[in-house]
Design an enzyme around this catalytic site. Structure first.
Site, PDB file in Angstrom:
ATOM      1  N   GLU A 160      -6.915   5.348  -6.761  1.00 59.85           N
ATOM      2  CA  GLU A 160      -8.268   4.931  -7.122  1.00 59.85           C
ATOM      3  C   GLU A 160      -8.672   5.870  -8.246  1.00 59.85           C
ATOM      4  OE1 GLU A 160     -10.245   2.492  -6.139  1.00 59.85           O
ATOM      5  OE2 GLU A 160      -8.814   1.677  -4.709  1.00 59.85           O
ATOM      6  N   ASP A 180       0.832  -1.196   0.000  1.00 55.16           N
ATOM      7  CA  ASP A 180       0.000   0.000   0.000  1.00 55.16           C
ATOM      8  C   ASP A 180       0.875   1.259   0.000  1.00 55.16           C
ATOM      9  OD1 ASP A 180      -1.902   1.923   0.523  1.00 55.16           O
ATOM     10  OD2 ASP A 180      -2.747   0.911   2.279  1.00 55.16           O
ATOM     11  N   LYS A 185      -7.623  13.830  -6.359  1.00 53.61           N
ATOM     12  CA  LYS A 185      -6.420  14.042  -7.185  1.00 53.61           C
ATOM     13  C   LYS A 185      -5.934  15.486  -7.036  1.00 53.61           C
ATOM     14  CE  LYS A 185      -4.593  11.578  -9.678  1.00 53.61           C
ATOM     15  NZ  LYS A 185      -3.525  10.569  -9.474  1.00 53.61           N
ATOM     16  N   THR A 233      -4.482  14.216 -13.510  1.00 59.33           N
ATOM     17  CA  THR A 233      -5.545  14.184 -14.530  1.00 59.33           C
ATOM     18  C   THR A 233      -6.051  15.581 -14.872  1.00 59.33           C
ATOM     19  OG1 THR A 233      -7.899  13.585 -14.748  1.00 59.33           O
ATOM     20  CG2 THR A 233      -7.066  13.703 -12.536  1.00 59.33           C
ATOM     21  N   ASP A 234      -6.644  15.700 -16.037  1.00 52.99           N
ATOM     22  CA  ASP A 234      -7.262  16.989 -16.417  1.00 52.99           C
ATOM     23  C   ASP A 234      -8.534  17.267 -15.611  1.00 52.99           C
ATOM     24  OD1 ASP A 234      -8.903  15.053 -17.603  1.00 52.99           O
ATOM     25  OD2 ASP A 234      -8.758  15.863 -19.635  1.00 52.99           O
ATOM     26  N   GLU A 235      -9.056  16.221 -14.925  1.00 58.17           N
ATOM     27  CA  GLU A 235     -10.337  16.395 -14.227  1.00 58.17           C
ATOM     28  C   GLU A 235     -10.228  17.359 -13.053  1.00 58.17           C
ATOM     29  OE1 GLU A 235     -12.668  12.844 -13.843  1.00 58.17           O
ATOM     30  OE2 GLU A 235     -11.611  11.885 -15.491  1.00 58.17           O
ATOM     31  N   TYR A 270     -13.400  11.775  -6.978  1.00 57.66           N
ATOM     32  CA  TYR A 270     -12.127  11.363  -7.595  1.00 57.66           C
ATOM     33  C   TYR A 270     -11.283  12.581  -7.937  1.00 57.66           C
ATOM     34  CZ  TYR A 270      -8.961  10.255 -11.474  1.00 57.66           C
ATOM     35  OH  TYR A 270      -7.855  10.176 -12.288  1.00 57.66           O
ATOM     36  N   HIS A 307     -21.909  15.199 -13.647  1.00 53.53           N
ATOM     37  CA  HIS A 307     -21.145  14.775 -14.821  1.00 53.53           C
ATOM     38  C   HIS A 307     -20.485  15.969 -15.533  1.00 53.53           C
ATOM     39  CE1 HIS A 307     -21.393  11.937 -18.595  1.00 53.53           C
ATOM     40  NE2 HIS A 307     -20.146  12.309 -18.308  1.00 53.53           N
TER      41      HIS A 307
HETATM   42  P1  NAD Z   1      -6.004   1.976 -12.679  1.00 58.06           P
HETATM   43  O1  NAD Z   1      -7.201   2.098 -11.796  1.00 58.06           O
HETATM   44  O2  NAD Z   1      -6.074   1.116 -13.890  1.00 58.06           O
HETATM   45  O3  NAD Z   1      -4.768   1.425 -11.817  1.00 58.06           O
HETATM   46  C1  NAD Z   1      -4.462   1.904 -10.547  1.00 58.06           C
HETATM   47  C2  NAD Z   1      -3.389   1.003  -9.949  1.00 58.06           C
HETATM   48  O4  NAD Z   1      -3.072   1.513  -8.640  1.00 58.06           O
HETATM   49  C3  NAD Z   1      -3.843  -0.436  -9.764  1.00 58.06           C
HETATM   50  O5  NAD Z   1      -2.821  -1.318 -10.194  1.00 58.06           O
HETATM   51  C4  NAD Z   1      -4.086  -0.569  -8.277  1.00 58.06           C
HETATM   52  O6  NAD Z   1      -3.860  -1.872  -7.766  1.00 58.06           O
HETATM   53  C5  NAD Z   1      -3.047   0.413  -7.721  1.00 58.06           C
HETATM   54  N1  NAD Z   1      -3.402   0.915  -6.389  1.00 58.06           N
HETATM   55  C6  NAD Z   1      -4.619   1.371  -5.974  1.00 58.06           C
HETATM   56  N2  NAD Z   1      -4.549   1.707  -4.673  1.00 58.06           N
HETATM   57  C7  NAD Z   1      -3.277   1.473  -4.269  1.00 58.06           C
HETATM   58  C8  NAD Z   1      -2.584   1.641  -3.044  1.00 58.06           C
HETATM   59  N3  NAD Z   1      -3.217   2.101  -1.944  1.00 58.06           N
HETATM   60  N4  NAD Z   1      -1.275   1.320  -2.993  1.00 58.06           N
HETATM   61  C9  NAD Z   1      -0.638   0.836  -4.081  1.00 58.06           C
HETATM   62  N5  NAD Z   1      -1.232   0.648  -5.267  1.00 58.06           N
HETATM   63  C10 NAD Z   1      -2.536   0.964  -5.358  1.00 58.06           C
HETATM   64  O7  NAD Z   1      -5.602   3.450 -13.018  1.00 58.06           O
HETATM   65  P2  NAD Z   1      -4.986   4.107 -14.351  1.00 58.06           P
HETATM   66  O8  NAD Z   1      -6.085   4.425 -15.270  1.00 58.06           O
HETATM   67  O9  NAD Z   1      -3.843   3.275 -14.814  1.00 58.06           O
HETATM   68  O10 NAD Z   1      -4.453   5.490 -13.759  1.00 58.06           O
HETATM   69  C11 NAD Z   1      -3.116   5.604 -13.266  1.00 58.06           C
HETATM   70  C12 NAD Z   1      -2.865   7.035 -12.831  1.00 58.06           C
HETATM   71  O11 NAD Z   1      -3.064   7.914 -13.932  1.00 58.06           O
HETATM   72  C13 NAD Z   1      -3.818   7.534 -11.735  1.00 58.06           C
HETATM   73  O12 NAD Z   1      -3.088   8.315 -10.822  1.00 58.06           O
HETATM   74  C14 NAD Z   1      -4.839   8.364 -12.483  1.00 58.06           C
HETATM   75  O13 NAD Z   1      -5.380   9.375 -11.649  1.00 58.06           O
HETATM   76  C15 NAD Z   1      -3.977   8.929 -13.593  1.00 58.06           C
HETATM   77  N6  NAD Z   1      -4.720   9.283 -14.823  1.00 58.06           N
HETATM   78  C16 NAD Z   1      -5.516   8.356 -15.432  1.00 58.06           C
HETATM   79  C17 NAD Z   1      -6.173   8.689 -16.606  1.00 58.06           C
HETATM   80  C18 NAD Z   1      -7.038   7.688 -17.357  1.00 58.06           C
HETATM   81  O14 NAD Z   1      -7.683   8.067 -18.326  1.00 58.06           O
HETATM   82  N7  NAD Z   1      -7.061   6.418 -16.975  1.00 58.06           N
HETATM   83  C19 NAD Z   1      -6.050   9.979 -17.141  1.00 58.06           C
HETATM   84  C20 NAD Z   1      -5.214  10.905 -16.489  1.00 58.06           C
HETATM   85  C21 NAD Z   1      -4.560  10.530 -15.325  1.00 58.06           C
HETATM   86  P1  TYD Z   2     -14.910   7.164 -17.972  1.00 53.14           P
HETATM   87  O1  TYD Z   2     -14.239   6.192 -18.872  1.00 53.14           O
HETATM   88  O2  TYD Z   2     -15.512   6.685 -16.693  1.00 53.14           O
HETATM   89  O3  TYD Z   2     -13.853   8.338 -17.705  1.00 53.14           O
HETATM   90  P2  TYD Z   2     -14.034   9.771 -16.976  1.00 53.14           P
HETATM   91  O4  TYD Z   2     -15.341   9.820 -16.280  1.00 53.14           O
HETATM   92  O5  TYD Z   2     -12.890   9.759 -15.998  1.00 53.14           O
HETATM   93  O6  TYD Z   2     -13.886  10.797 -18.052  1.00 53.14           O
HETATM   94  O7  TYD Z   2     -16.065   7.904 -18.782  1.00 53.14           O
HETATM   95  C1  TYD Z   2     -15.771   8.603 -19.977  1.00 53.14           C
HETATM   96  C2  TYD Z   2     -17.055   9.288 -20.417  1.00 53.14           C
HETATM   97  O8  TYD Z   2     -18.006   8.285 -20.773  1.00 53.14           O
HETATM   98  C3  TYD Z   2     -17.702  10.108 -19.325  1.00 53.14           C
HETATM   99  O9  TYD Z   2     -18.277  11.268 -19.906  1.00 53.14           O
HETATM  100  C4  TYD Z   2     -18.794   9.203 -18.772  1.00 53.14           C
HETATM  101  C5  TYD Z   2     -19.197   8.383 -19.993  1.00 53.14           C
HETATM  102  N1  TYD Z   2     -19.659   7.007 -19.711  1.00 53.14           N
HETATM  103  C6  TYD Z   2     -20.854   6.548 -20.253  1.00 53.14           C
HETATM  104  O10 TYD Z   2     -21.565   7.294 -20.969  1.00 53.14           O
HETATM  105  N2  TYD Z   2     -21.241   5.263 -19.998  1.00 53.14           N
HETATM  106  C7  TYD Z   2     -20.519   4.428 -19.210  1.00 53.14           C
HETATM  107  O11 TYD Z   2     -20.949   3.258 -18.974  1.00 53.14           O
HETATM  108  C8  TYD Z   2     -19.280   4.896 -18.673  1.00 53.14           C
HETATM  109  C9  TYD Z   2     -18.427   4.003 -17.825  1.00 53.14           C
HETATM  110  C10 TYD Z   2     -18.895   6.195 -18.963  1.00 53.14           C
END
Ligand code: NAD
Ligand code: TYD
Length: 353
Positions: free
Chosen positions: A85, A60, A162, A132-134, A158, A291
């Site tokens: 997360e 962790d 972040k 993230t951009d969020e 979320y 949303h």
């Molecule tokens: P993901 O949910 O696929 O993976 C997260 C990983 O973190 C998993 O392997 C999980 O086991 C691990 N994890 C969770 N809690 C933990 C803890 N307490 N200790 C150690 N490990 C832990 O996420 P992702 O989509 O690969 O995102 C990775 C990073 O990139 C995140 O910080 C996310 O905020 C950022 N990010 C993601 C996106 C996207 O579109 N997916 C976009 C911009 C930024």
């Molecule tokens: P998501 O992949 O959850 O990424 P984020 O919310 O971090 O941008 O969702 C991408 C977009 O798709 C978001 O506007 C929510 C929408 N969405 C749906 O319309 N249906 C779905 O079942 C999911 C998971 C997301």
């Protein structure tokens, strides 16, 4: 030889980054700290089991004793912090774990690195925090894209967790001169993405002949980046970015959700004609609370300073993603079983699952 601590390296982007690093920096020693939550999957690291330059530690990031022990055991001078997360819908159901992992976990890692790196001279250490951009909130149709100077305005638990982590990272640079960098990236897609996120969820539902749920009218806009472009940008910022700075990474490919899903399902039909007409599975469902309407990133800073640009366009990236998932349906089947089914029931109800 650099020793790099990658956190969350068994998740979607982290695993892609570990494989990318293996190819780009084969001499680096990777310590991969991952709790292996539902989103972390050792199968994402297939091929590295016997590799002495990759060590997977299940644990962790919010565990101070464990994290400190990694810094005393290994001469870590680079950190790339992905662990988090990450799913907005889960953060609406259960925000507590987001605060714990994303805020407290980042704080724990910062503290361990700050103490370990005090007085370190041999190699300039660097800590890259992946965000993230969020954190910037939501844009209207005519608004200019987010820049690194856009004030934070997160709307989901979320995004707020972040944002909290980002602000802590920033404060460590300001207060302690800690060598931190931040990247804020747009929506990623590609291999190994857990199928709760829009693209792999729509695909896995279509493959199973089940409804593909679209929130609201499907007009919300996201900017999509192929995961390998993100990995390239992250390594560039880690090595060449200026400590204390934030860099936006975006795909420059904005699409409303409905258009994106239609394109995905059209490409799927081309690759798997036997599936018939998967676009007929599209179903409109109740919108996500709070949303965000639109995300878009201005990437002029990283383009100007570091020469980074996204290279994979959306259609090419979706084709690559589809090929990967179609070739790894066993991975998808295993991931779709167990506790994930309970989450789907809670989120979408029996009609979709
Ligand atoms: P993901 O949910 O696929 O993976 C997260 C990983 O973190 C998993 O392997 C999980 O086991 C691990 N994890 C969770 N809690 C933990 C803890 N307490 N200790 C150690 N490990 C832990 O996420 P992702 O989509 O690969 O995102 C990775 C990073 O990139 C995140 O910080 C996310 O905020 C950022 N990010 C993601 C996106 C996207 O579109 N997916 C976009 C911009 C930024
Ligand atoms: P998501 O992949 O959850 O990424 P984020 O919310 O971090 O941008 O969702 C991408 C977009 O798709 C978001 O506007 C929510 C929408 N969405 C749906 O319309 N249906 C779905 O079942 C999911 C998971 C997301």
């Amino acid at each position: 030889m650099s020793v790099v601590l990658v956190t969350g390296g068994a998740g979607f982007i982290g695993a892609n980054f570990v494989h990318f690093l293996r190819r780009q920096r084969p001499e680096w020693q990777i310590i991969n700290l991952d709790l292996l939550t539902y989103a972390g999957n050792p199968e994402n690291l297939a091929g590295l089991e016997e590799d002495p330059r990759h060590i997977l530690v299940q644990g962790d990031v919010a565990d101070p004793a464990l994290v400190a022990s990694l810094f005393s055991r290994y001469p870590i001078t680079r950190v790339v912090h992905f662990a988090a997360e990450t799913h907005v819908d889960r953060s609406i159901m259960d925000p507590g774990v987001f605060v714990r992992t994303n805020v407290l976990g980042t704080y724990t890692l910062l503290e361990a690195a700050r103490h370990a790196w005090q007085g370190l001279k041999a190699e300039e250490p660097r800590f890259l925090h992946i965000s993230t951009d969020e954190v910037y909130g939501s844009l209207g149709p005519q608004d200019p894209a987010f820049t690194e100077k856009t004030p934070y305005s997160p709307n989901s638990p979320y995004a707020a967790s972040k944002a909290g982590a980002d602000l802590l990272v920033r404060s460590y640079f300001r207060t302690y001169g800690f060598p931190a960098l931040i990247t804020n990236c747009s929506n990623n897609y590609g291999p190994y993405q857990f199928p709760e996120k829009l693209i792999p969820f729509a695909l896995s539902q279509a493959l199973a002949g089940k409804p593909v749920p679209i929130y609201g009218a499907g007009t919300n806009i996201r900017d999509w980046i192929y995961v390998e472009d993100h990995c390239r940008g992250a390594l560039l910022v880690l090595e060449q970015g200026r400590p204390g700075e934030t860099y936006n990474l975006g795909g420059r490919q904005e699409k409303p959700n409905l258009e994106l899903v239609r394109l995905l399902l059209k490409l799927l039909r081309e690759m798997r004609p036997e599936l018939g007409h998967p676009e007929e599975l599209i179903t409109f469902v109740t919108d996500r609370p709070g949303h965000d309407w639109r995300y878009a990133l201005n990437t002029a800073k990283i383009e100007g300073e570091l020469g980074w640009r996204p290279q994979v366009d959306l259609e090419e990236g979706l084709r690559r993603t589809l090929s990967w998932y179609l070739g790894h349906q066993d991975w998808l089947e295993r991931v779709r079983s167990g506790a994930y089914r309970d989450y789907l029931q809670r989120q979408y109800g029996a009609a979709v699952v």
